[in-house]
Write a protein that holds these residues in place. Structure first.
Motif, PDB file in Angstrom:
ATOM      1  N   LEU A  52     -13.574   5.275  -5.964  1.00  0.00           N
ATOM      2  CA  LEU A  52     -12.276   5.520  -5.316  1.00  0.00           C
ATOM      3  C   LEU A  52     -12.429   6.328  -4.036  1.00  0.00           C
ATOM      4  CD1 LEU A  52      -9.918   6.266  -8.361  1.00  0.00           C
ATOM      5  CD2 LEU A  52     -10.131   4.152  -7.066  1.00  0.00           C
ATOM      6  N   GLY A  99      -9.362  11.734  -2.508  1.00  0.00           N
ATOM      7  CA  GLY A  99     -10.144  10.583  -2.935  1.00  0.00           C
ATOM      8  C   GLY A  99     -11.392  11.002  -3.682  1.00  0.00           C
ATOM      9  N   VAL A 119       0.837  -1.193   0.000  1.00  0.00           N
ATOM     10  CA  VAL A 119       0.000   0.000   0.000  1.00  0.00           C
ATOM     11  C   VAL A 119       0.874   1.246   0.000  1.00  0.00           C
ATOM     12  CG1 VAL A 119      -0.130   0.049   2.525  1.00  0.00           C
ATOM     13  CG2 VAL A 119      -1.937   1.123   1.182  1.00  0.00           C
ATOM     14  N   LYS A 138      -8.920   4.302 -12.294  1.00  0.00           N
ATOM     15  CA  LYS A 138      -8.959   3.086 -11.486  1.00  0.00           C
ATOM     16  C   LYS A 138      -8.554   1.874 -12.310  1.00  0.00           C
ATOM     17  CE  LYS A 138     -12.062   0.237  -8.681  1.00  0.00           C
ATOM     18  NZ  LYS A 138     -13.440   0.084  -8.139  1.00  0.00           N
ATOM     19  N   LYS A 153      -9.396   6.574  -1.708  1.00  0.00           N
ATOM     20  CA  LYS A 153      -8.340   6.015  -2.558  1.00  0.00           C
ATOM     21  C   LYS A 153      -7.765   7.156  -3.398  1.00  0.00           C
ATOM     22  CE  LYS A 153      -9.533   1.732  -1.410  1.00  0.00           C
ATOM     23  NZ  LYS A 153     -10.856   1.990  -0.805  1.00  0.00           N
ATOM     24  N   TRP A 154      -6.525   6.975  -3.792  1.00  0.00           N
ATOM     25  CA  TRP A 154      -5.882   7.995  -4.623  1.00  0.00           C
ATOM     26  C   TRP A 154      -6.614   8.139  -5.953  1.00  0.00           C
ATOM     27  CZ3 TRP A 154      -2.519  10.918  -2.176  1.00  0.00           C
ATOM     28  CH2 TRP A 154      -1.714  10.389  -1.162  1.00  0.00           C
ATOM     29  N   ARG A 197      -5.264   5.826   0.500  1.00  0.00           N
ATOM     30  CA  ARG A 197      -4.324   4.774   0.117  1.00  0.00           C
ATOM     31  C   ARG A 197      -4.619   4.305  -1.311  1.00  0.00           C
ATOM     32  NH1 ARG A 197      -6.840  -0.075  -0.079  1.00  0.00           N
ATOM     33  NH2 ARG A 197      -8.693  -0.440   1.210  1.00  0.00           N
ATOM     34  N   THR A 198      -3.784   3.356  -1.755  1.00  0.00           N
ATOM     35  CA  THR A 198      -3.955   2.759  -3.081  1.00  0.00           C
ATOM     36  C   THR A 198      -4.959   1.609  -3.029  1.00  0.00           C
ATOM     37  OG1 THR A 198      -2.018   1.408  -2.591  1.00  0.00           O
ATOM     38  CG2 THR A 198      -1.654   3.333  -3.966  1.00  0.00           C
ATOM     39  N   GLU A 199      -5.389   1.175  -4.211  1.00  0.00           N
ATOM     40  CA  GLU A 199      -6.254   0.012  -4.346  1.00  0.00           C
ATOM     41  C   GLU A 199      -5.447  -1.274  -4.158  1.00  0.00           C
ATOM     42  OE1 GLU A 199      -9.340  -0.775  -4.831  1.00  0.00           O
ATOM     43  OE2 GLU A 199     -10.426   0.902  -5.704  1.00  0.00           O
ATOM     44  N   SER A 250       0.217   5.029   1.130  1.00  0.00           N
ATOM     45  CA  SER A 250      -0.831   5.701   1.890  1.00  0.00           C
ATOM     46  C   SER A 250      -0.350   7.024   2.448  1.00  0.00           C
ATOM     47  CB  SER A 250      -1.300   4.800   3.037  1.00  0.00           C
ATOM     48  OG  SER A 250      -0.238   4.548   3.945  1.00  0.00           O
ATOM     49  N   TRP A 310      -2.391  -1.830  -9.897  1.00  0.00           N
ATOM     50  CA  TRP A 310      -1.837  -0.693  -9.160  1.00  0.00           C
ATOM     51  C   TRP A 310      -0.458  -1.035  -8.596  1.00  0.00           C
ATOM     52  CZ3 TRP A 310      -4.787   3.759  -6.821  1.00  0.00           C
ATOM     53  CH2 TRP A 310      -5.943   4.047  -7.550  1.00  0.00           C
TER      54      TRP A 310
END
Length: 784
Positions: A272, A267, A193, A400, A275-276, A203-205, A195, A210
Motif C-alpha cells: 500500500l 501509506g 478515487v 488491502k 495508498k490509504w 489515494r485508494t486502490e 485522495s 474498495w
C-alpha cells in the motif's frame, strides 16, 4: 421487474429487511407539511444571470460578507444580506481549442464548458477553485480584495480534485492546505478515487472491493484527536453509495456507505505505498418501514455541539432506489456509533466458491495487531509504530483485502427521524435555535427535487413539518443548501439560479391560533401588535405567546367570522368558498346546524362546497368548520359562514340568473335578425333600382330591337295565359288561369304591375286573388 424480484428474494434471506418501528413509536412517519406555500416572488430573493446555468457550488464567507456562488463559467460574490445584490463576478471560460478537443472526444457543447465544482477557503484567506474545464479539470486560486473577485491565473492540474463530467457527483473538503476529494481520476469516469492532494499525496486502490461504481455524496472532518485519552488522530468521513459486492444477486444492487481515513495516514512502506492504510467502509442503513430494498443516501450535514466532537451527528437524506415507492427519509447517525463499528466491529472477507464465484462472508479468523484500519494511537506508539509507514505488512495486507466491515451503521433510535411521501429529498442543512423558554431545537431545512424547501423539527421524538415553501418557478431540483447564522438567511442553489429566504416568515400566520399551531420556535404572537413576529426581533417588553405543543388556549379571544348573505337561484349551481387554514385541518360543512353529507348535488371540495341544481331546500345557514389537533387538544373554528335565500323575479317568482341571461340573449338575437333584415332590404332595393336584379312578371322580357318584332312580341305575350292564386280565410289556395289580357301588366322596361284582389265567396268567405306575372329578363345589349 424480473431483476427486481430476484434482488428482493436475495435481499430478504440475509436478514436485511427493514424493521418496523416499535408499537407506540413517535417517529415522524409519513409526515405532511402543515402549510404548503406556493411560489411567490415574496418567498425569497432570487439571483441569476441570463444565459448562465448550474448554480450548484456555494461557499459562505461571513468574514467578507459575501456568498461565493459557482456556476457555469462564472463565479459570483453576492451580498449575504441580499443576494440579488451582486458585488463582483469573475468569468472562467474554456478556450476554443479546449472546446474543440472536448467535442472531438464525443461530448456535446453543453458538457464542453467549465462548471465550477470546488470552492474552498485556504489558510491565507484566499479561495481555491476548480472547474471541469471541458473535461480537462483545472484549479486556480482566487482572491476577494476591495470588493473585487480576481483569479490569479495559476492554473493547476485538477485531476483527482475535480470531476471530468460536470454532471457526476463528487465531494471535497479543504483541511489546512490539504485537499481531500472523492471523484474520478480519468476521462471515462471508470477510476473512482478518494485522495489527498498534498506534499504527501495518497489515494485508494483501484479495486472493486474498495470502490465499486460509487456515487460520492459528502465529506466531513471530525477532530477526534482533541481531548483524546488514547492519543487518536483526526479523521475524515466520506458518505457515498455503490454497487454492493457482498450480496448475491443477478442485478446491480445499490447500498449506502460511510468510509473513514486518518488525516496522518502516509501509506505503507512496501504494501500500500502511497495508498490509504486506514481506509475502512461500512454499510449505512436507514430502515424505512415497508421497504424491501435499501434506501440510497443523497446528502448529509454534520452538526456538532460546540467544540466537543463526541456530540457530532450526521443528518442524512435518503431516497428509494426504485421509482415505484415514492418515499424519502431523514436519518441521523452519531459519530460515536460510526466509530464503534470501525474500531470494534468484525470484517468481511471474500471467499472463492466453485472456483470462480466470490462470496463475501464475516471474517472469524485472527486479526493482526495493530488493528487493521486503525489510526496511530498511544498503544501503537508504545510498540514503536509512530506513523503508518511503520505498520507491518501483515496488517497492511489484511486491510488491502478486507476494507469492508460486516456490521452496518444504524441510525439514532434505529429508525428514521422523518419519512415523507411526495417530493423527493435532495439536500439537507440543520440549524439550531431556541424558543422563548431557552430550550434549544434543531431545525432541518430539506431541499427537494421540485424546488421547494421543507422546514421540519423534532419535538420529543415527534417529527413535525412546519411548512414547505416553493422557491423556484419553473420547478428545479435544489442542488446546494447553505445558511448564515448571523443573518438568519437560508441560501438554495439550483440549475436556474439561487434564492435567499429567511429562516421563518412569521407574517404568514394571520391569527394567534394559527401562529401557535404552527409550532415554529422562530415565531411568537405579539398580543400588543396583534401579529405573529420573529422571536429574534421582538422587543424585550413584548407580550409574546408561544407554545411548541400547540396550546391555542393561550391566545386571546378573537372576533367571530362575518356572515356572508347570498342569493340562491333555483336550478343553478353555487359554490361556497372555504379554504382550510392548514393541511392538517379537517373541514366539515354544516347546513342549519346539521352536518352536511357529500352527495351528487353537494360536492365538498378542498377549497369549498359546490351545490349543483339548487332547490328551495338548499336555502338556509351554512358553516364551514375546521378542526386541527395539537398536543393539547383539538382546535375548532368557523372558517366561513353563509346565509342563502331564494331569489325572486319581477313577478315574485323565483328566477334563475341563467334564465335572465337566456332572455337577454334572445332579445339580442332578435335585434340582430331585425338589423340584418333591414340591411338586406336596403341592398335589395338598391339592386332593383339600379336594374341589377330582374323583377318577376310576364312583361319583364327585353324589348326587341325592331318595331315590328316588338309589336309581335307584345301580341304573343298578351296571348299567353297567366296564373292566379286564390286564398280563402280557411287557408285553402285556389289556382285558376286568366284569359289573355286579363292581367294588368306592361312590358315597358320589364316593369310589371301585379294585382291583388279581395272577393267574397260563398258562405261568407273572403278570397284573396294574386295575379303572378311571367318572369322576364333584361337584355342589356338590346336596350343599348
Amino acid at each position: 421487474m424480473h431483476s427486481l424480484v430476484v434482488v428482493t428474494l436475495f435481499w430478504l434471506p440475509l436478514g436485511l429487511t427493514q424493521p418496523t418501528p416499535p408499537s407506540g413509536s413517535k417517529a415522524g412517519f409519513h409526515c405532511v407539511p402543515r402549510k404548503t406555500v406556493p411560489f411567490q416572488s415574496e418567498n425569497g430573493r432570487l439571483f441569476r444571470e441570463e444565459g448562465v446555468w448550474n448554480y450548484s457550488t456555494m461557499l459562505l464567507r461571513e468574514d467578507l460578507g459575501v456568498l461565493l456562488l459557482g456556476a457555469r463559467e462564472n463565479i459570483y460574490a453576492l451580498d449575504i444580506n441580499d443576494i440579488s445584490n451582486m458585488k463582483s463576478s469573475v468569468s472562467w471560460k474554456v478556450t476554443p481549442k479546449q472546446r474543440e478537443d472536448c467535442r472531438n472526444k464525443g461530448k456535446d457543447s453543453i458538457e464542453c464548458q467549465n462548471y465550477i465544482k470546488v470552492l474552498h477557503t485556504v489558510k491565507d484567506g484566499r479561495m481555491y477553485v476548480c472547474g471541469t474545464n471541458a473535461f480537462q479539470p483545472g484549479c486556480d486560486y482566487m482572491s476577494y480584495t476591495d470588493g473585487q473577485l480576481k483569479l490569479e491565473n495559476k492554473l493547476e492540474d485538477g485531476k483527482g480534485k475535480c470531476p471530468f463530467d460536470p454532471f457526476q457527483r463528487y465531494s471535497s473538503i479543504m483541511i489546512d492546505e490539504d485537499l481531500y476529494s472523492a471523484t474520478s481520476l480519468n476521462f471515462l469516469g471508470s477510476q473512482p478515487v478518494v485522495s489527498r492532494s498534498s506534499p504527501s499525496s495518497i489515494r485508494t486502490e483501484f479495486h472493486s472491493s474498495w470502490l465499486n461504481e460509487p456515487t460520492f455524496i459528502s465529506m466531513a472532518q471530525i477532530p477526534e484527536s482533541k481531548s483524546s485519552l488514547v492519543g487518536d488522530d483526526d479523521k475524515v468521513y466520506l458518505f457515498f453509495s455503490e454497487s454492493a459486492v457482498e450480496y448475491d444477486s443477478y442485478s446491480r444492487l445499490l447500498v449506502s456507505r460511510v468510509a473513514r481515513v486518518c488525516q496522518g495516514d502516509l501509506g505503507g512502506q512496501r504494501t500500500l505505498q502511497k495508498k490509504w492504510t486506514s481506509f475502512l467502509k461500512a454499510r449505512v442503513d436507514c430502515p424505512v418501514p415497508g421497504s424491501k430494498l435499501p434506501y440510497i443516501i443523497q446528502d448529509t450535514y454534520r452538526w456538532c455541539e460546540g467544540e466537543d466532537w463526541r456530540t457530532c451527528v450526521f443528518y442524512a437524506v435518503f431516497t428509494p432506489q426504485t421509482d415505484g415507492w415514492g418515499m424519502s427519509a431523514v436519518c441521523a447517525y452519531s459519530v460515536l456509533d460510526i466509530g464503534m463499528v470501525f474500531s470494534e466491529g468484525k470484517y468481511k472477507t471474500p471467499v472463492t466458491v466453485e472456483t470462480s464465484f466470490v462470496k463475501w462472508v464475516m471474517y472469524n479468523g485472527d486479526v493482526p495487531s495493530p488493528r487493521p484500519g486503525a489510526c496511530i494511537d498511544n498503544k501503537a506508539r508504545s510498540h514503536g509504530i509512530n506513523r503508518s509507514l511503520d505498520l507491518p505488512d501483515q496488517t497492511l495486507q489484511f486491510i488491502k483485502d478486507r476494507p469492508l466491515m460486516n456490521q452496518a451503521v444504524l441510525p439514532v433510535g434505529n429508525r428514521p427521524l422523518l419519512t415523507h411521501r411526495g417530493a423527493v429529498f435532495t439536500r439537507i442543512v440543520v440549524h439550531r435555535t431556541q424558543d422563548l423558554n431557552g430550550t434549544k431545537h434543531h431545525i432541518m431545512f430539506i431541499g427537494t427535487e421540485n424546488g421547494s424547501v421543507m422546514k421540519a423539527i423534532n419535538y420529543n421524538e415527534e417529527m413535525f413539518i412546519i411548512e414547505e415553501v416553493q422557491l423556484f418557478r419553473p420547478a428545479q431540483p435544489i442542488k446546494a443548501l447553505s445558511f448564515s447564522d448571523t443573518t438568519g438567511q437560508l441560501y438554495a442553489g439550483s440549475e436556474y439560479g439561487a434564492v435567499q429566504m429567511p429562516f421563518s416568515s412569521c407574517g404568514r400566520s394571520v391569527s394567534c391560533e394559527d401562529c401557535v399551531l404552527a409550532r415554529d420556535p422562530y415565531c411568537a404572537w405579539d398580543k400588543i401588535q396583534a401579529r405573529c413576529v420573529a422571536v429574534s426581533t421582538a422587543k424585550a417588553d413584548s407580550h409574546l405567546v408561544q407554545s411548541l405543543v400547540g396550546d391555542f388556549s393561550l391566545c386571546p379571544a378573537t372576533e367571530p367570522v362575518k356572515r356572508v348573505n347570498s342569493t340562491l337561484w333555483l336550478g343553478g349551481n353555487l359554490k361556497l368558498s372555504c379554504s382550510p387554514p392548514s393541511n392538517l385541518a379537517e373541514v366539515q360543512w354544516q347546513h342549519d346546524a346539521q352536518p352536511l353529507r357529500p352527495s351528487t348535488r353537494h360536492q365538498i371540495l378542498p377549497d369549498g362546497l359546490h351545490i349543483l341544481n339548487t332547490s328551495a331546500s338548499d336555502a338556509g345557514h351554512y358553516r364551514c368548520v375546521s378542526m386541527e389537533r395539537s398536543k393539547t387538544g383539538a382546535y375548532t373554528a368557523t372558517v366561513a359562514e353563509y346565509r342563502l335565500e331564494v331569489g325572486s323575479g319581477p313577478e315574485g317568482q323565483p328566477r334563475r340568473p341563467e334564465a335572465q341571461a337566456e332572455e337577454l340573449s334572445l332579445v339580442m338575437l332578435q335585434a340582430s335578425v331585425a338589423c340584418l333584415a333591414i340591411v338586406l332590404a336596403v341592398l335589395l332595393g338598391w339592386n332593383l333600382y339600379k336594374g341589377h336584379l330582374p323583377l318577376p312578371g310576364p312583361c319583364g322580357r327585353a324589348r326587341p330591337s325592331a318595331g315590328r318584332e316588338e309589336n309581335q312580341g307584345d301580341q304573343e305575350e298578351a296571348a299567353r295565359p297567366t296564373t292566379q292564386l286564390v286564398a280563402s280565410q280557411s287557408g285553402k289556395l285556389v289556382t285558376r288561369l286568366l284569359e289573355p289580357g286579363e292581367a294588368n301588366c306592361t312590358s315597358n322596361n320589364n316593369k310589371c304591375s301585379g294585382e291583388v284582389e279581395l272577393a267574397g265567396s260563398k258562405e261568407g268567405e273572403t278570397e284573396v286573388s294574386v295575379t303572378l306575372c311571367s318572369m322576364q329578363f333584361i337584355d342589356d345589349e338590346s336596350e343599348s
